[in-house]
Structure formats: structure tokens, C-alpha cells
Design a protein around this motif. Structure first.
Motif, PDB file in Angstrom:
ATOM      1  N   GLU C 144       0.839  -1.199   0.000  1.00  4.09           N
ATOM      2  CA  GLU C 144       0.000   0.000   0.000  1.00  4.09           C
ATOM      3  C   GLU C 144       0.878   1.255   0.000  1.00  4.09           C
ATOM      4  OE1 GLU C 144      -3.261  -0.140   3.016  1.00  4.09           O
ATOM      5  OE2 GLU C 144      -2.420   1.806   3.564  1.00  4.09           O
ATOM      6  N   ALA C 145       1.946   1.197   0.803  1.00  5.88           N
ATOM      7  CA  ALA C 145       2.848   2.346   0.900  1.00  5.88           C
ATOM      8  C   ALA C 145       3.537   2.598  -0.444  1.00  5.88           C
ATOM      9  CB  ALA C 145       3.883   2.109   1.993  1.00  5.88           C
ATOM     10  N   VAL C 146       3.892   1.525  -1.123  1.00 12.97           N
ATOM     11  CA  VAL C 146       4.569   1.672  -2.413  1.00 12.97           C
ATOM     12  C   VAL C 146       3.595   2.279  -3.432  1.00 12.97           C
ATOM     13  CG1 VAL C 146       5.619   0.404  -4.328  1.00 12.97           C
ATOM     14  CG2 VAL C 146       6.263  -0.131  -1.966  1.00 12.97           C
ATOM     15  N   VAL C 147       2.344   1.793  -3.438  1.00 14.57           N
ATOM     16  CA  VAL C 147       1.334   2.326  -4.365  1.00 14.57           C
ATOM     17  C   VAL C 147       1.090   3.807  -4.059  1.00 14.57           C
ATOM     18  CG1 VAL C 147      -1.105   2.191  -5.004  1.00 14.57           C
ATOM     19  CG2 VAL C 147       0.243   0.097  -4.725  1.00 14.57           C
ATOM     20  N   LEU C 148       0.975   4.110  -2.774  1.00 13.34           N
ATOM     21  CA  LEU C 148       0.764   5.490  -2.339  1.00 13.34           C
ATOM     22  C   LEU C 148       1.893   6.394  -2.837  1.00 13.34           C
ATOM     23  CD1 LEU C 148      -0.680   7.549  -0.466  1.00 13.34           C
ATOM     24  CD2 LEU C 148       0.631   6.598   1.432  1.00 13.34           C
ATOM     25  N   THR C 149       3.104   5.891  -2.765  1.00 12.92           N
ATOM     26  CA  THR C 149       4.266   6.673  -3.193  1.00 12.92           C
ATOM     27  C   THR C 149       4.226   6.895  -4.711  1.00 12.92           C
ATOM     28  OG1 THR C 149       5.471   5.528  -1.445  1.00 12.92           O
ATOM     29  CG2 THR C 149       6.779   6.831  -2.983  1.00 12.92           C
TER      30      THR C 149
END
Lengths: 265, 333, 337
Positions: C144-149
């Protein structure tokens, strides 16, 4: 026991000598009152005379020996101190409190023996508080505390006790309780040096009185002859009158100049 | 008030000894009582694991708990009298803050227990040396010592804050935080010689001197009039007390409340006379810390920091005891 | 006159739509909606883990100030890191974020740690700088953090993020497939210690997920919170078959293997005590490299069962995500060969 103080001087700071030259002499069985206004150095004098403070000049001898050359233990075996009333932190019993007076007879790691307990029993009886023996020192009255502290001094083996305003905060009855024990012990040969703000007590219980003014004790003598309207005026900077009671006793009264009879206004 | 009964001395021995033995039987790793007995008696039979657990893991730890508990309680009792203040404990002179700083400093560079312990000990002594320096300069009255202690404690707390700030949050910071909470986990035999030596000298010192401690509870003038060399004896007590605290804190971390609460419990039990108070404090302190540490290592899979436990139990206990203390002085209804 | 008004309005409307197109709104991991003007050319990361998301998505060159987990000063950075990021001396920072410095750097966006930077984020928002707060303690949250970034780094990043998630899932699935035949009692029982011998992970930490992803069982999965202090008796009670030491701290396998009190442990008797290797970020934290952490753990737990080639995975990962070529020595350190 003879305690001779000569030309004693003391200063907290070099600019001002609080005591400049005090000469006093105390014999066995004497009750000596030291009177003087606030700040004249009564407590300091007591601390110097009892060996707790080294004076600037002068000497104190006890039976001919220099007091300041005695070991602290020997000194404590000869001279006791009854401090002003105070509130102790921990609730020691009267017996435990008096037992502390045995310290100068015990080694650094010593603990009181049966013999020490015996001495404590005797001195407690001597001041008449045997009924308080196991009570907490914190829970007895002010007068009883003073008696316990006298007993503690006696437990040290002291022949001479210094008392710093022993009856401050006490009601007349308790004042008398304390002072009559002092008088009675004096009659047995113990000596007392008592600082006080009560010239009447000197008249009632004292053998000798000294006025401390300007660092000196030049006015001294038996209370009857020394406590006069003149000496009181010099000591306290106010006017007094001496009145005589029906039994021949004398008393000091402050002289009032405001309105001699307020009821007539 | 009636005289305390004569059975007190027996309980004084029985209490810590039974806590000690009980603690050896308890642990996360269930060892049968009989196996424990066999190990303790040196009999054959139990496996090497059992033997190692009881003799190399539990025994040094319980021994450390006993020493630390007794030391902190005895020094707390002595300092309360010395400073004529029932709210004082062994931390008053900044010794613990110095030790905490020393430990944290060492933990920045190493996790080796011996080095951390040594550094904590050295800085505890540095702290007391600074306090004494202030004391010598300004006449070593109790007030001067207390102010010196507060200043030195504050200084080391600030330095500790600095160390925590620069510590690595992944590795050294958790180690420092955990040390500050106090714990006897991972105590090994090799950690014990300094603590055992100092306890072996310091506790007998207080035991011998105990009656004389009574005389330090009165004013300096009175004590001097009773033939006590107040300054000298106070300095010696502070020095020996500091050694005991430093050795304890260096090994166990900052464990609060024992030094404050145990003397009050002991006073309820035997009264304020230091002749009885010192042995009672030692016995109660040792037993209490042994039991709390046993709880800390057995209650959950993970360790409960010992300092947290002593606090959780110490705070309510202190509240009750202090009310009682005020009442015996006639200050509370 | 009217015509002029219409023309002006039209121009204005066009400008507005233009503006609207050049910003994006995302929900960050603290649950806050953040509107970010695009494109983001200057980034500041005060989150030592978040920094690596930016690198993995090919935007490392946009960082003006960056925290790197476990690296406080240039001297504590490994030689590999210096070779990988030549600008490290310029952009490395550490400690409490300095607001003024961040503003001075011209940051258009700040990446921060949701567990400790709420207050800093508040201040930055007041100054008109958007802040993204991360909180990733599970593989799902990492993805999720990678997608958010990727959402604010532009279209190239989106493809890279998809590739990373695919790689992560592929690795976990490959391991699961390889270990399908293993019975529950054949699974490795693993103890993951911390920076001291008696510090262990809790069940809530990312490391537990890594162990599970690698087909092992963390013996401390029942514990709560962060690092837990435990005693030796409890460790003997768990009796792990494998002990893993993280790639930071001072503990080495010899500290356990040579410790007389630990001898009865299964892991010690079988010499199965390992320290995780490290090239750039520590692989046991929720950084993209934790993908390699899973692979490394699986290979360590089950050297005879896993079918993937660890060396290939490592080389591929660093090439694809960090544009970095390992030396032979670095590769040997990672593969343990």
C-alpha cells in the motif's frame, strides 16, 4: 563541677564580634540564668560554653581542664545540651530518645547494653516521667519533651546541662513543672545554664543571673540584687517595675505608659 | 505502646531465606520440585539443562535481587534518618542519575554487561564526588548535600537526555530505555563479584553502625552535644551508602521505590529505632525484591521490567504508609 | 465588452482546469487526505524507511533531504551505500526533523513517519507543504505504501510499483509452492532476536510476517508490542531450531553459539544461528528490500526445498529497483557463499 568561662569572644564574620568578652563562673548545684534581648548572642554563648563552637578568644575550663582540648566523647560525658523545642521527624519512644544520651559511653559500633538501659531507667525516674517511658516522643506535651531531653542529658552523665529557652511555648503550669525539676536536680548537685526571656524565672529559680549586652556579661550576680529596674532598662531598652508579693517574692512587671486606666475612657 | 515481641529476629532471617528458596523453584521453564531439590543438593539425576537453569540462571539472579533489595532498603532507611526527611530515598544524592548516564553512555558502544556495569558504577561515583565537592565548599550540611544532589542529578539527567537523543532508535535506544526501567534479566555469575563484595562490606558496616544512626536523626547541634562527630560520620555513611547504591544500580538499573517504601514498612513493623530498623529493612528489602523479580520473570513470556513492578506496587503502598506515618506523628487524622 | 468578458472567463476556466489536472489527492497511511500539486520535483523524506520507497520507484534523485534507517552519519554508512548513492553526503540527515531546513530545501512534499511525526506534519501543512505519513508493519501495508508513493511520483513510478508488488507476490507464492509438501511440524521454529540476546520480536512486528512469508514459525508470535525482553528460561522453553540476528546491532552468531547457557538449545546444537546480511537497507524492516529478506530467510530455513536462485533474485532486485550492481564480494555476503 566548676565551669569557668573567661573573656570569651566569638564572631560569625570578622567585621562584627557577637561576643567580645564574656566571663562567667558556674559551681556545682548552680542554676545560672542568661538574660538578654533578642540577637545578643545567648544561643551562641551557650554553644561556645558547651564546647560546640570554638571561640575566637578566651577560654572555658571544666574543673581546671581546657574544655576545647577534651575529646568530643569526654566533653559529652560532662556537658549536656537541652535544645529549644523542636518537632522530631521520627516517632522514637521516650526511652529510645533518652537512650541516645548514652552515645558518649559507647563505641562507634556499640549498642546500648543492659547497663545503659538501667541508667536510662534511673534518669527517667529522676525527672519523673517513668509513666511516659514507652510513649512516642512525638505524642507527649512540650513540657514532657523538655523533661525527656533533660533526662537525655543526664543519661550522658553530664554534670552540667545547658538549656536554650527551655520553657518557650509552655503554659505557666508546665513551665513550673520543668523548672522545678531543674531546681530539684540542682539541689542534688547538677549545674544548669539557662537562657531565658523571663527575668521572673531567674528570680524564682536562679542562683545566679547574667545580662548579656553588647557581647559582654558585665552585669551579673545573684538574681535578687542584679535584677533591678536599672539593669532591666539597659538590657531590654524599656521601663520595668519590680513588685513585691505578700510572701516576700519579687516580680518584674513592664511599666505601661499608654493609658493607666482604660476603663475610664 | 507495648514492647515488640522477641520473635522479630527469627522472622528477619526466615523471610528473605524462604523467599530466596521459593524463587529458585519458580521459573518459566517448569522444573519438577524434586529435580530442583536434587540440583540444589548436588545429587545426580536432573539433566544438564535443569542444572544450568537453576544454578547458572536462577541462582545468580535471585542472589542479585536479594543484594540489591537489601542495599536499596538499608541505604534508603539510613538516608531518611541522615537527611531527617522521610521522603528521601537512595536517589537523593544524584547517584542513580550518574549511574544511568554511565550505563547509557556504555550502551551506545557495547552491549557487554560488564562494561555497562563498570561505566554505571564509575559515573555513580563521579556524581557523588561532585556532590561532595559542593558539600566541602559550602559546609556539608544536609541542606547543601540535598541541593548538591539535585543539581548533580539534573546535570546527569540532561546528559542522559542527550545520549538518548543521539542513540540509534533501532538498536541502542531500546537497550538504554530498558536499562532505565531496571531489570535483573540476564544476570550472570560473572556480573556478581562487584555487587557481592560491596554488599559484603557495606551491609555489615550499616549493621554495626545501626544504633548510632539514631543520633543522626536529631539536629547537628544536639548530636554534637552527645559526642557525635556529625560531619565525619555523615560523610562516611554517604560514602558507604553510595557504594551500595552504585553497585546495585550498576547491575540492576534504576529500581525506584524500594529505598523509599521498604523503610516505612519496616518502621511500622519494628518502630523507628535504627537498631531494629536496619536489619528489618535489609530483610524486607531482600525478600520484596526477590519476590517482585520472580514475578517479573515468570508472570508472562516476556519480562516485566522490575522498575515498573516496584513502582506499581510501591506507589499505593507508599500512600497508605505515609498516611500512617503522619498519623503516628499526630499530623493527620 | 461582453465578448471580452467571455474571453477572459474562458481563459480563466482553462487555467483552472489546467491547475486541477496538475494535482492529485491521496489518502495516506494515517488516514488523512492529502492534496499534492504535481509534479513533485523536490522531495524530503524524514522517514528512514519511506526513503527507500522513493528509490525503488526510480525517484531517488528527487530527494533533497533524506533519512536512511539506521544511518545517522556518513561514517555509519556502509561502503556499498556510498557507492550506491553518491549524493549521500549532500542529502543524509538524521534526528528530529528541522522544519526550517526542510522549507529552505524547497521541498514540495515531505515523507514522514506516522508513528512519530504527526506534530511535524501539522506544522508543515500550515506552511503549505503537503506531508505523507507512512505506517507499514505488514506486507499488505508495505505494498500500500509503495502504491501510495507511486501516486505522486508520476506515471513511470506507477509501472514500477506494479512490478514490485508482482515480484513480492511471486516470491511469496514461489516459496509457498516449494514448501507445500512440508507438514506443520516440519516448519522451522524460528527465534528472531534483537540487539541483545534477550530482546526478541513480537507477533505484531514486520519480522514475524517475513518469517511466516518464508514458511517458518516465529516462536515469539504470541508477544505484543515492539521488541520484548525475555529471559533465558523462556527461550529454552521455546527451544527454537533457528535463531536469526538482525543486520544491525552488535550481536554475532558466535555470541550465542559460544554462550555456555545456550548450549542446550536445538538451534545451537545444530549450529543454526544466522545474522542477516545487509547491503543497503536492513532487510528485516518494511523496506522494498524485505522482499529479499523473505527470500534469504526461506533459503536459510529450507536450503533443500526452495527452488529459486537466491543470487539471481538479489542481482535482479538491485538492478531493477536500485539501479545498482553488486560486487562479487557483496553478492557472496548476501548469499552466504
Amino acid at each position: 563541677m566548676n565551669l569557668i568561662t573567661s573573656q570569651l569572644a566569638f564572631a560569625y564574620s570578622p567585621e562584627r564580634e557577637i561576643l567580645s568578652s564574656v566571663t562567667l563562673s558556674l559551681g556545682p548545684g548552680d542554676v545560672m540564668f542568661i538574660l538578654g534581648a533578642n540577637g545578643t548572642g545567648k544561643t551562641t554563648l551557650v554553644e561556645c560554653m558547651s564546647g560546640l563552637r570554638l571561640p575566637l578568644r578566651g577560654s572555658v575550663t571544666i574543673d581546671g581542664q581546657n574544655l576545647y582540648q577534651l575529646s568530643v566523647r569526654t566533653r559529652a560525658q560532662n556537658i549536656g545540651l537541652v535544645p529549644q523545642m523542636h518537632e522530631p521527624v521520627f516517632a522514637f519512644t521516650v526511652e529510645q530518645t533518652v537512650l541516645m544520651g548514652r552515645a558518649p559511653h559507647l563505641g562507634l559500633f556499640g549498642r546500648p547494653s543492659r547497663q545503659d538501659h538501667h541508667v536510662v531507667g534511673e534518669v527517667i525516674e529522676a525527672v519523673g516521667i517513668q509513666h511516659l517511658r514507652h510513649r512516642a516522643y512525638t505524642k507527649i506535651s512540650g513540657g514532657e519533651r523538655q523533661l525527656a531531653l533533660i533526662a537525655r542529658g543526664l543519661a550522658q552523665g553530664a554534670q552540667c546541662l545547658f538549656m536554650d529557652e527551655p520553657v518557650a511555648h509552655l503554659d505557666p503550669h508546665h513551665q513550673h513543672d520543668v523548672m522545678s525539676v531543674v531546681r530539684q536536680l540542682a539541689d542534688e548537685g547538677f549545674s544548669f545554664v539557662v537562657t531565658s526571656h523571663l527575668p521572673n524565672h531567674a528570680l524564682l529559680y536562679g542562683d545566679w543571673v547574667a545580662f548579656l549586652t553588647d557581647g559582654r556579661a558585665d552585669v551579673q550576680g545573684t538574681p535578687g540584687t542584679t535584677i533591678t529596674e536599672q539593669t532591666l532598662k539597659v538590657a531590654y531598652d524599656m521601663d520595668f517595675e519590680i513588685v513585691e508579693g505578700s510572701t516576700g517574692s519579687r516580680a518584674v512587671l513592664p511599666r505601661l505608659y499608654r493609658n493607666p486606666n482604660p476603663m475610664t475612657w | 505502646m507495648i514492647r515488640k515481641d522477641r520473635s522479630v529476629p527469627w522472622i528477619l532471617v526466615l523471610l528473605p531465606v524462604s523467599a530466596f528458596i521459593l524463587a529458585l523453584f519458580l521459573g518459566r521453564y517448569g522444573i519438577h520440585i524434586l529435580d530442583t531439590v536434587r540440583v540444589l543438593l548436588g545429587l545426580d539425576g536432573p539433566s544438564d539443562v535443569f542444572r544450568a537453569l537453576i544454578l547458572r540462571v536462577r541462582l545468580p539472579r535471585v542472589l542479585a535481587a536479594a543484594c540489591v533489595g537489601a542495599n536499596l532498603a538499608v541505604v534508603g532507611a539510613a538516608f531518611q534518618g541522615l537527611f531527617r526527611n522521610p521522603l528521601v530515598d537512595s536517589r537523593i544524592l544524584g547517584v542513580s542519575s550518574g549511574a544511568a548516564f554511565g550505563a547509557a553512555l556504555a550502551l551506545l558502544f557495547t552491549s557487554q554487561g560488564m562494561i555497562v556495569q563498570t561505566s554505571a558504577f564509575i559515573f555513580a561515583l563521579v556524581a557523588i564526588a561532585l556532590v561532595m565537592l559542593v558539600g566541602v565548599r559550602f559546609g556539608s550540611s544536609t541542606l547543601v548535600l540535598v541541593i548538591g544532589g539535585i543539581l548533580v542529578g539534573a546535570l546527569f539527567n540532561s546528559l542522559l537526555g542527550l545520549i538518548k537523543y543521539v542513540a540509534d532508535p533501532l538498536s541502542t535506544l531500546p537497550a538504554i530505555t530498558y536499562w532505565l526501567l531496571g531489570s535483573l534479566n540476564a544476570t550472570q555469575w560473572s556480573d556478581l563479584p562487584p555487587l557481592l563484595t560491596i554488599t559484603g562490606v557495606g551491609l555489615p558496616f550499616f549493621a554495626l553502625l545501626r544504633w548510632r544512626l539514631n543520633l543522626l536523626t536529631v539536629s547537628d547541634t544536639e548530636a554534637m552535644a552527645m559526642g557525635i562527630r556529625v560531619r565525619l560520620i555523615r560523610t562516611v555513611i554517604v560514602a558507604v551508602g553510595t557504594l551500595l547504591v552504585a553497585a546495585s544500580v550498576a547491575l540492576a538499573g534504576t529500581i525506584g521505590w524500594i529505598g523509599l517504601v521498604i523503610p516505612h514498612v519496616a518502621r511500622v513493623w519494628v518502630g523507628p529505632d535504627y537498631g531494629r530498623l536496619i536489619p528489618a529493612s535489609a530483610a524486607l528489602g531482600a525478600a520484596t525484591l526477590i519476590l517482585l523479580d520472580t514475578l517479573a520473570r515468570t508472570a508472562m513470556p516476556s519480562e516485566i521490567p522490575l522498575g515498573v513492578l516496584t513502582g506499581l506496587i510501591g506507589v499505593p503502598a507508599f500512600f497508605i504508609l505515609f498516611l500512617r506515618f503522619l498519623r503516628t506523628r499526630g499530623e493527620a487524622q | 465588452m461582453t465578448k471580452l468578458w467571455i474571453a477572459v472567463s474562458l481563459v480563466f476556466l482553462c487555467a483552472l482546469t489546467g491547475l486541477a489536472q496538475s494535482e492529485t489527492t491521496v489518502i495516506d497511511q494515517s488516514g488523512r487526505s492529502v492534496t499534492i500539486p504535481l509534479p513533485v520535483e523536490i522531495l524530503v523524506s524524514v522517514h528512514g524507511i519511506g526513503t527507500y520507497y522513493v528509490y525503488a520507484l526510480g525517484a531517488g534523485d528527487r530527494l533533497a533531504i533524506a533519512y536512511y534507517i539506521g544511518v545517522k552519519t556518513l561514517s555509519s554508512a556502509s561502503e556499498s551505500m556510498l557507492r550506491w548513492e553518491p549524493r549521500l553526503a549532500e542529502i543524509l540527515s538524521y534526528g528530529d526533523p528541522n522544519i526550517e531546513e526542510m522549507v529552505a530545501s524547497g521541498a514540495q512534499l515531505v515523507i514522514a513517519d506516522g508513528s512519530q511525526h504527526e506534530a511535524v506534519a501539522e506544522q508543515l501543512r500550515d506552511l503549505g507543504i503537503p506531508v505523507i505519513l507512512y505506517r507499514a508493519e505488514t506486507p499488505e501495508e508495505l505494498k500500500e505504501a509503495v502504491v501510495l508513493t507511486a501516486a505522486f511520483l508520476g506515471s513511470g513510478a506507477q509501472a514500477q510499483a506494479d512490478a514490485f508488488i508482482a515480484d513480492y507476490d511471486r516470491m511469496v507464492n514461489a516459496i509457498a509452492t516449494d514448501l507445500e509438501s512440508l507438514a506443520e511440524n516440519e516448519r522451522a521454529r524460528v527465534l528472531f532476536v534483537g540487539t541483545s540476546l534477550t530482546k526478541v520480536i513480537s507477533g505484531e512486528m514486520y519480522q514475524t510476517h517475513l518469517i511466516e512469508g518464508a514458511g517458518g514459525i516465529s516462536v515469539t508470535r504470541e508477544l505484543f508490542g515492539s521488541w520484548n525482553e525475555v529471559n533465558l528460561e523462556q527461550i529454552l522453553l521455546w527451544d527454537p531450531e533457528i535463531i536469526i540476528i538482525p543486520p544491525y546491532g552488535l550481536i554475532q552468531p558466535a555470541d550465542i553459539l559460544d554462550n555456555p547457557d545456550w548450549q542446550s538449545l536445538n538451534a545451537v546444537q545444530n549450529h543454526r544461528v544466522y545474522r542477516m546480511p545487509r547491503i543497503i537497507a536492513p532487510m528485516d524492516t518494511p523496506v522494498p528490500e524485505s522482499l529479499l529478506g523473505i527470500a534469504w530467510l526461506a533459503r536459510t530455513f529450507y536450503p533443500d526445498h526452495v527452488s529459486f536462485n537466491l543470487a539471481e533474485e538479489i542481482v535482479g532486485f538491485y538492478a531493477n529497483y536500485y539501479q545498482f550492481t553488486l560486487t562479487d564480494e557483496e553478492l557472496a555476503r548476501m548469499t552466504g557463499q
